[in-house]
Scaffold this active site. Structure first.
Site, PDB file in Angstrom:
ATOM      1  N   ALA A 181       3.679 -16.310 -16.238  1.00  0.00           N
ATOM      2  CA  ALA A 181       3.293 -17.482 -15.362  1.00  0.00           C
ATOM      3  C   ALA A 181       2.855 -17.323 -13.886  1.00  0.00           C
ATOM      4  O   ALA A 181       1.914 -17.903 -13.657  1.00  0.00           O
ATOM      5  CB  ALA A 181       4.582 -18.349 -15.403  1.00  0.00           C
ATOM      6  N   ALA A 182       3.502 -16.512 -13.208  1.00  0.00           N
ATOM      7  CA  ALA A 182       3.554 -16.206 -12.099  1.00  0.00           C
ATOM      8  C   ALA A 182       1.726 -15.452 -11.639  1.00  0.00           C
ATOM      9  O   ALA A 182       1.134 -15.764 -10.945  1.00  0.00           O
ATOM     10  CB  ALA A 182       4.264 -15.175 -11.300  1.00  0.00           C
ATOM     11  N   ALA A 195       0.698  -1.191  -0.017  1.00  0.00           N
ATOM     12  CA  ALA A 195      -0.112   0.017   0.023  1.00  0.00           C
ATOM     13  C   ALA A 195       0.831   1.475   0.016  1.00  0.00           C
ATOM     14  O   ALA A 195       0.390   2.236   0.276  1.00  0.00           O
ATOM     15  CB  ALA A 195      -1.082   0.148   1.267  1.00  0.00           C
ATOM     16  N   TYR A 200       6.809 -13.393 -15.364  1.00  0.00           N
ATOM     17  CA  TYR A 200       5.754 -12.706 -14.846  1.00  0.00           C
ATOM     18  C   TYR A 200       4.384 -13.038 -15.297  1.00  0.00           C
ATOM     19  O   TYR A 200       3.488 -13.214 -14.644  1.00  0.00           O
ATOM     20  CB  TYR A 200       5.881 -11.285 -15.237  1.00  0.00           C
ATOM     21  CG  TYR A 200       5.097 -10.149 -14.502  1.00  0.00           C
ATOM     22  CD1 TYR A 200       5.135  -9.869 -13.192  1.00  0.00           C
ATOM     23  CD2 TYR A 200       4.040  -9.786 -15.573  1.00  0.00           C
ATOM     24  CE1 TYR A 200       4.210  -8.810 -12.965  1.00  0.00           C
ATOM     25  CE2 TYR A 200       3.176  -8.842 -14.930  1.00  0.00           C
ATOM     26  CZ  TYR A 200       3.194  -8.476 -13.658  1.00  0.00           C
ATOM     27  OH  TYR A 200       2.460  -7.500 -13.118  1.00  0.00           O
TER      28      TYR A 200
HETATM   29  N1  NAP Z   1       1.532  -0.872 -13.231  1.00  0.00           N
HETATM   30  C1  NAP Z   1       1.260  -1.869 -14.071  1.00  0.00           C
HETATM   31  O1  NAP Z   1       1.237  -1.369 -15.115  1.00  0.00           O
HETATM   32  C2  NAP Z   1       0.720  -3.258 -13.582  1.00  0.00           C
HETATM   33  C3  NAP Z   1       0.151  -3.866 -14.587  1.00  0.00           C
HETATM   34  C4  NAP Z   1      -0.347  -5.201 -14.154  1.00  0.00           C
HETATM   35  C5  NAP Z   1      -0.306  -5.526 -12.940  1.00  0.00           C
HETATM   36  N2  NAP Z   1       0.313  -4.810 -11.932  1.00  0.00           N
HETATM   37  C6  NAP Z   1       0.490  -5.379 -10.523  1.00  0.00           C
HETATM   38  O2  NAP Z   1      -0.100  -4.417  -9.769  1.00  0.00           O
HETATM   39  C7  NAP Z   1       0.576  -4.681  -8.378  1.00  0.00           C
HETATM   40  C8  NAP Z   1       1.065  -3.203  -7.926  1.00  0.00           C
HETATM   41  O3  NAP Z   1       1.706  -2.716  -8.850  1.00  0.00           O
HETATM   42  P1  NAP Z   1       2.338  -1.265  -8.977  1.00  0.00           P
HETATM   43  O4  NAP Z   1       2.259  -0.836 -10.423  1.00  0.00           O
HETATM   44  O5  NAP Z   1       1.276  -0.465  -7.972  1.00  0.00           O
HETATM   45  O6  NAP Z   1       3.784  -1.241  -8.511  1.00  0.00           O
HETATM   46  P2  NAP Z   1       4.444  -0.446  -7.311  1.00  0.00           P
HETATM   47  O7  NAP Z   1       4.120   0.942  -7.202  1.00  0.00           O
HETATM   48  O8  NAP Z   1       5.864  -0.839  -7.554  1.00  0.00           O
HETATM   49  O9  NAP Z   1       3.871  -1.188  -6.158  1.00  0.00           O
HETATM   50  C9  NAP Z   1       4.247  -2.556  -5.687  1.00  0.00           C
HETATM   51  C10 NAP Z   1       4.020  -2.755  -4.170  1.00  0.00           C
HETATM   52  O10 NAP Z   1       4.740  -4.027  -3.742  1.00  0.00           O
HETATM   53  C11 NAP Z   1       5.292  -3.891  -2.467  1.00  0.00           C
HETATM   54  N3  NAP Z   1       6.242  -4.983  -2.538  1.00  0.00           N
HETATM   55  C12 NAP Z   1       7.377  -4.911  -3.432  1.00  0.00           C
HETATM   56  N4  NAP Z   1       8.117  -6.174  -3.185  1.00  0.00           N
HETATM   57  C13 NAP Z   1       7.505  -6.858  -2.095  1.00  0.00           C
HETATM   58  C14 NAP Z   1       7.824  -7.910  -0.976  1.00  0.00           C
HETATM   59  N5  NAP Z   1       8.963  -8.477  -1.196  1.00  0.00           N
HETATM   60  N6  NAP Z   1       7.030  -7.707  -0.015  1.00  0.00           N
HETATM   61  C15 NAP Z   1       6.027  -7.269   0.220  1.00  0.00           C
HETATM   62  N7  NAP Z   1       5.651  -6.049  -0.505  1.00  0.00           N
HETATM   63  C16 NAP Z   1       6.398  -5.904  -1.796  1.00  0.00           C
HETATM   64  C17 NAP Z   1       5.785  -2.595  -2.480  1.00  0.00           C
HETATM   65  O11 NAP Z   1       6.024  -2.024  -1.152  1.00  0.00           O
HETATM   66  P3  NAP Z   1       7.300  -1.675  -0.368  1.00  0.00           P
HETATM   67  O12 NAP Z   1       8.193  -1.375  -1.468  1.00  0.00           O
HETATM   68  O13 NAP Z   1       6.757  -0.607   0.481  1.00  0.00           O
HETATM   69  O14 NAP Z   1       7.595  -2.998   0.501  1.00  0.00           O
HETATM   70  C18 NAP Z   1       4.996  -1.746  -3.169  1.00  0.00           C
HETATM   71  O15 NAP Z   1       4.103  -0.981  -2.523  1.00  0.00           O
HETATM   72  C19 NAP Z   1       1.659  -5.706  -8.622  1.00  0.00           C
HETATM   73  O16 NAP Z   1       1.275  -6.809  -8.175  1.00  0.00           O
HETATM   74  C20 NAP Z   1       1.807  -5.447 -10.181  1.00  0.00           C
HETATM   75  O17 NAP Z   1       2.452  -6.884 -10.899  1.00  0.00           O
HETATM   76  C21 NAP Z   1       0.822  -3.662 -12.244  1.00  0.00           C
END
Ligand code: NAP
Length: 267
Positions: A144-145, A10, A142
């Protein structure tokens, strides 16, 4: 409204926007971060309680067991965005990705679901990716996950829906969160894939920069959480309604080709 929601990751992007949206709907919101103490004041959301969670650590996950027992809405959002040609992906990196993007979120679901079942109400939302529905070269780990995470959610849905507990997956397209800066990339210096990989990566970053705001994903998550019978899958961004509709009629080879064209891969 007397419900508690826990949103992983978050501190930024989609997770932060989801925390804002759920708090605005009256939920008590718990947000996680690996390092909640260093979240900048301007990134903090008023009213959200922050707790530490590192999905790489079993102890960190199990440490939230008592908290999760009372949670009504779990949004499994935290994740790593990894890319690289399949033959260059270090297995340790693939294992880490599956721990963060699949095993950790699944364990959180296991910890939250019994309480939801006993109370007769609950929602678990997995933040997947449209890439699980539209696979892309150099994103195989990615893809696959995210497909695995969706598989747990859709597979277990019917175990829980008779109890008023619904699992659902939200698949975002390209979302403007700055995730490109945090993406992990693996490519060997002499890789024969380097040129195409870099072409794809540049397109990926460009699409993200021009992407949908995270608030739209958050609104979709709220719609899924508040639906009486949430759908197995929601998609948002990257013209999702059009491309999912087209996928029903277009041959698979054409869909694959168009997915790669969107990322400047023309072969
Ligand atoms: N942006 C896109 O285009 C997109 C598209 C499809 C799907 N998604 C998915 O949407 C989700 C959020 O992505 P976002 O774009 O908002 O990216 P983001 O701003 O980089 O957010 C990722 C979040 O995951 C947390 N995180 C990372 N590694 C972690 C770990 N080892 N343990 C616990 N928390 C962890 C980070 O929190 P801290 O660093 O504070 O721990 C951060 O708040 C992800 O699952 C991503 O794969 C994003």
């Amino acid at each position: 409204m007397n419900r508690t929601a826990l949103v992983t990751g978050a501190s930024s992007g989609i997770g932060r926007a989801t925390a804002v949206a759920l708090a605005g709907r009256g939920y008590r919101v718990i947000g996680t971060s690996r390092h909640p103490e260093v979240i900048a004041p301007e990134q903090r959301v008023a009213g959200v309680e922050y707790v530490a969670l590192d999905l790489c650590s079993d102890d960190s996950i199990e440490g939230l067991a008592d908290l999760l027992a009372g949670v009504d809405v779990l949004v499994n959002n935290a994740g790593e965005s990894q890319c690289g040609p399949l033959e260059d992906l270090p297995l340790d990196a693939v294992r880490r990705l599956f721990q963060i993007n699949v095993v950790g979120p699944v364990r959180l679901a296991q910890l939250v679901l019994p309480g939801m079942r006993e109370r007769g109400h609950g929602r678990v939302v997995m933040i997947g990716s449209m890439l699980a529905s539209f696979p892309l070269a150099y994103r195989s780990s990615y893809v696959a996950a995210k497909a695995a995470l969706k598989g747990f959610s859709t597979g277990a849905r019917h175990e829980f829906s008779p109890f008023g507990v619904w699992l659902t997956t939200v698949e975002p397209g390209s979302i403007r969160t700055g995730i490109s800066e945090r993406r992990t990339a693996y490519v060997a210096p002499d890789s024969p894939h380097r040129r195409d990989f870099e072409t794809m990566l540049a397109a990926l970053d460009r699409n993200e920069r021009a992407g949908t705001p995270p608030e739209r994903v958050a609104a979709t998550v709220v719609a899924a959480v508040e639906a009486r019978r949430p759908k197995p899958r929601y998609a948002v961004g990257s013209n999702a309604p059009v491309v999912f509709a087209a996928r029903r009629f277009a041959p698979a080879a054409l869909v694959e080709k168009l997915t790669h064209r969107r990322h400047d891969l023309r072969r």
